[in-house]
Write a protein that holds these residues in place. Structure first.
Motif, PDB file in Angstrom:
ATOM      1  N   ILE A   1     -46.033  46.161  27.459  1.00 54.62           N
ATOM      2  CA  ILE A   1     -45.932  45.549  28.783  1.00 54.62           C
ATOM      3  C   ILE A   1     -46.908  46.221  29.743  1.00 54.62           C
ATOM      4  N   ARG A   2     -46.969  47.573  29.724  1.00 57.63           N
ATOM      5  CA  ARG A   2     -47.901  48.284  30.606  1.00 57.63           C
ATOM      6  C   ARG A   2     -49.338  47.888  30.300  1.00 57.63           C
ATOM      7  N   LYS A   3     -49.696  47.813  29.019  1.00 55.61           N
ATOM      8  CA  LYS A   3     -51.060  47.442  28.645  1.00 55.61           C
ATOM      9  C   LYS A   3     -51.381  46.043  29.140  1.00 55.61           C
ATOM     10  N   LYS A   4     -50.435  45.101  28.969  1.00 54.45           N
ATOM     11  CA  LYS A   4     -50.653  43.729  29.420  1.00 54.45           C
ATOM     12  C   LYS A   4     -50.840  43.685  30.931  1.00 54.45           C
ATOM     13  N   ASN A   5     -49.983  44.398  31.672  1.00 52.23           N
ATOM     14  CA  ASN A   5     -50.090  44.419  33.133  1.00 52.23           C
ATOM     15  C   ASN A   5     -51.398  45.060  33.577  1.00 52.23           C
ATOM     16  N   ASN A   6     -51.827  46.122  32.910  1.00 46.64           N
ATOM     17  CA  ASN A   6     -53.102  46.764  33.260  1.00 46.64           C
ATOM     18  C   ASN A   6     -54.258  45.790  33.068  1.00 46.64           C
ATOM     19  N   ARG A   7     -54.242  45.032  31.972  1.00 44.04           N
ATOM     20  CA  ARG A   7     -55.303  44.051  31.734  1.00 44.04           C
ATOM     21  C   ARG A   7     -55.286  42.982  32.817  1.00 44.04           C
ATOM     22  N   GLN A   8     -54.077  42.510  33.202  1.00 43.58           N
ATOM     23  CA  GLN A   8     -53.961  41.488  34.238  1.00 43.58           C
ATOM     24  C   GLN A   8     -54.451  42.023  35.572  1.00 43.58           C
ATOM     25  N   ASN A   9     -54.083  43.264  35.910  1.00 47.27           N
ATOM     26  CA  ASN A   9     -54.497  43.843  37.182  1.00 47.27           C
ATOM     27  C   ASN A   9     -56.009  44.034  37.249  1.00 47.27           C
ATOM     28  N   LYS A  10     -56.638  44.427  36.153  1.00 47.08           N
ATOM     29  CA  LYS A  10     -58.097  44.593  36.134  1.00 47.08           C
ATOM     30  C   LYS A  10     -58.796  43.254  36.351  1.00 47.08           C
TER      31      LYS A  10
ATOM     32  N   GLY B   1     -27.512  58.769  36.925  1.00 48.36           N
ATOM     33  CA  GLY B   1     -28.565  57.897  37.383  1.00 48.36           C
ATOM     34  C   GLY B   1     -28.426  56.520  36.776  1.00 48.36           C
ATOM     35  N   ALA B   2     -29.162  55.624  37.328  1.00 48.16           N
ATOM     36  CA  ALA B   2     -29.146  54.234  36.865  1.00 48.16           C
ATOM     37  C   ALA B   2     -30.567  53.795  36.562  1.00 48.16           C
ATOM     38  N   LEU B   3     -30.737  53.137  35.438  1.00 47.37           N
ATOM     39  CA  LEU B   3     -32.026  52.564  35.077  1.00 47.37           C
ATOM     40  C   LEU B   3     -31.888  51.056  35.187  1.00 47.37           C
ATOM     41  N   ILE B   4     -32.651  50.481  36.121  1.00 42.84           N
ATOM     42  CA  ILE B   4     -32.586  49.043  36.370  1.00 42.84           C
ATOM     43  C   ILE B   4     -33.998  48.491  36.264  1.00 42.84           C
ATOM     44  N   ALA B   5     -34.171  47.472  35.423  1.00 43.34           N
ATOM     45  CA  ALA B   5     -35.453  46.801  35.290  1.00 43.34           C
ATOM     46  C   ALA B   5     -35.311  45.391  35.838  1.00 43.34           C
ATOM     47  N   ILE B   6     -36.291  44.981  36.626  1.00 42.38           N
ATOM     48  CA  ILE B   6     -36.283  43.650  37.212  1.00 42.38           C
ATOM     49  C   ILE B   6     -37.397  42.843  36.565  1.00 42.38           C
ATOM     50  N   GLU B   7     -37.008  41.798  35.860  1.00 47.83           N
ATOM     51  CA  GLU B   7     -37.989  40.952  35.187  1.00 47.83           C
ATOM     52  C   GLU B   7     -38.724  40.113  36.230  1.00 47.83           C
ATOM     53  N   GLN B   8     -40.049  40.157  36.140  1.00 48.54           N
ATOM     54  CA  GLN B   8     -40.857  39.344  37.048  1.00 48.54           C
ATOM     55  C   GLN B   8     -41.771  38.466  36.201  1.00 48.54           C
ATOM     56  N   GLU B   9     -43.069  38.651  36.289  1.00 45.99           N
ATOM     57  CA  GLU B   9     -43.999  37.807  35.543  1.00 45.99           C
ATOM     58  C   GLU B   9     -43.995  38.104  34.055  1.00 45.99           C
ATOM     59  N   THR B  10     -43.775  39.352  33.681  1.00 41.90           N
ATOM     60  CA  THR B  10     -43.771  39.750  32.275  1.00 41.90           C
ATOM     61  C   THR B  10     -42.348  39.679  31.734  1.00 41.90           C
ATOM     62  N   SER B  11     -42.177  38.975  30.637  1.00 39.22           N
ATOM     63  CA  SER B  11     -40.860  38.818  30.022  1.00 39.22           C
ATOM     64  C   SER B  11     -40.327  40.160  29.511  1.00 39.22           C
ATOM     65  N   LEU B  12     -39.054  40.383  29.726  1.00 33.75           N
ATOM     66  CA  LEU B  12     -38.367  41.558  29.195  1.00 33.75           C
ATOM     67  C   LEU B  12     -37.425  41.158  28.060  1.00 33.75           C
ATOM     68  N   ALA B  13     -37.677  40.003  27.444  1.00 31.18           N
ATOM     69  CA  ALA B  13     -36.786  39.462  26.419  1.00 31.18           C
ATOM     70  C   ALA B  13     -36.544  40.450  25.275  1.00 31.18           C
ATOM     71  N   GLU B  14     -37.595  41.154  24.847  1.00 29.16           N
ATOM     72  CA  GLU B  14     -37.426  42.104  23.741  1.00 29.16           C
ATOM     73  C   GLU B  14     -36.465  43.232  24.112  1.00 29.16           C
ATOM     74  N   ILE B  15     -36.522  43.674  25.349  1.00 30.70           N
ATOM     75  CA  ILE B  15     -35.621  44.730  25.805  1.00 30.70           C
ATOM     76  C   ILE B  15     -34.218  44.167  26.031  1.00 30.70           C
TER      77      ILE B  15
ATOM     78  N   SER C   1     -34.131  37.117  38.183  1.00 33.10           N
ATOM     79  CA  SER C   1     -33.795  36.372  39.402  1.00 33.10           C
ATOM     80  C   SER C   1     -32.645  37.080  40.096  1.00 33.10           C
ATOM     81  N   ASP C   2     -31.522  36.404  40.285  1.00 36.16           N
ATOM     82  CA  ASP C   2     -30.372  37.022  40.954  1.00 36.16           C
ATOM     83  C   ASP C   2     -29.232  37.281  39.975  1.00 36.16           C
ATOM     84  N   ARG C   3     -29.569  37.380  38.664  1.00 35.44           N
ATOM     85  CA  ARG C   3     -28.553  37.544  37.626  1.00 35.44           C
ATOM     86  C   ARG C   3     -28.743  38.840  36.858  1.00 35.44           C
ATOM     87  N   LEU C   4     -27.646  39.512  36.565  1.00 31.92           N
ATOM     88  CA  LEU C   4     -27.665  40.646  35.643  1.00 31.92           C
ATOM     89  C   LEU C   4     -27.551  40.024  34.259  1.00 31.92           C
ATOM     90  N   VAL C   5     -28.632  40.123  33.465  1.00 32.14           N
ATOM     91  CA  VAL C   5     -28.669  39.424  32.180  1.00 32.14           C
ATOM     92  C   VAL C   5     -28.392  40.335  30.992  1.00 32.14           C
TER      93      VAL C   5
END
Length: 80
Positions: free
Chosen positions: A68-77, A1-15, A50-54
Motif C-alpha cells: 500500500i505504501r509503495k502504491k501511494n508513493n507512486r501515486q503521489n510522485k 492504545g488503539a490502532l485505527i485504519a481509515i480506508e480511503q482511495e486504497t483498498s484495505l480489503a486484504e487487511i 466511510s462511516d462504518r466499522l467494517v
C-alpha cells in the motif's frame, strides 16, 4: 492504545479479511468498547470504511501495508 485504519482511495480489503467482520455505525462509544483490554476485539486494528466499522482485530500479517505504501508513493510522485 488503539490502532485505527481509515480506508480511503486504497483498498484495505486484504487487511479487513484478517479480522472479524463487522458492519456498525462508527461512534465514540463503539470505538471505546472495541479497545477495552482483555476483550475479544481488543487486539489488532479497527478498520473504518466511510462511516462504518467494517472489521476489528485486523492485522497486516500478510505484509500488504508495504504494498500500500509503495502504491501511494507512486501515486503521489505522479501528482507532483
Amino acid at each position: 492504545g488503539a490502532l485505527i485504519a481509515i480506508e480511503q482511495e486504497t483498498s484495505l480489503a486484504e487487511i479487513i479479511d484478517t479480522g472479524i467482520t463487522l458492519d456498525a455505525q462508527v461512534s465514540s462509544a463503539l470505538l471505546i468498547n472495541t479497545f477495552i483490554p482483555n476483550t475479544p476485539l481488543h487486539d489488532g486494528a479497527a478498520i473504518i470504511r466511510s462511516d462504518r466499522l467494517v472489521a476489528a482485530t485486523a492485522s497486516d500479517s500478510a505484509g500488504c501495508s508495504g504494498n500500500i505504501r509503495k502504491k501511494n508513493n507512486r501515486q503521489n510522485k505522479g501528482n507532483q
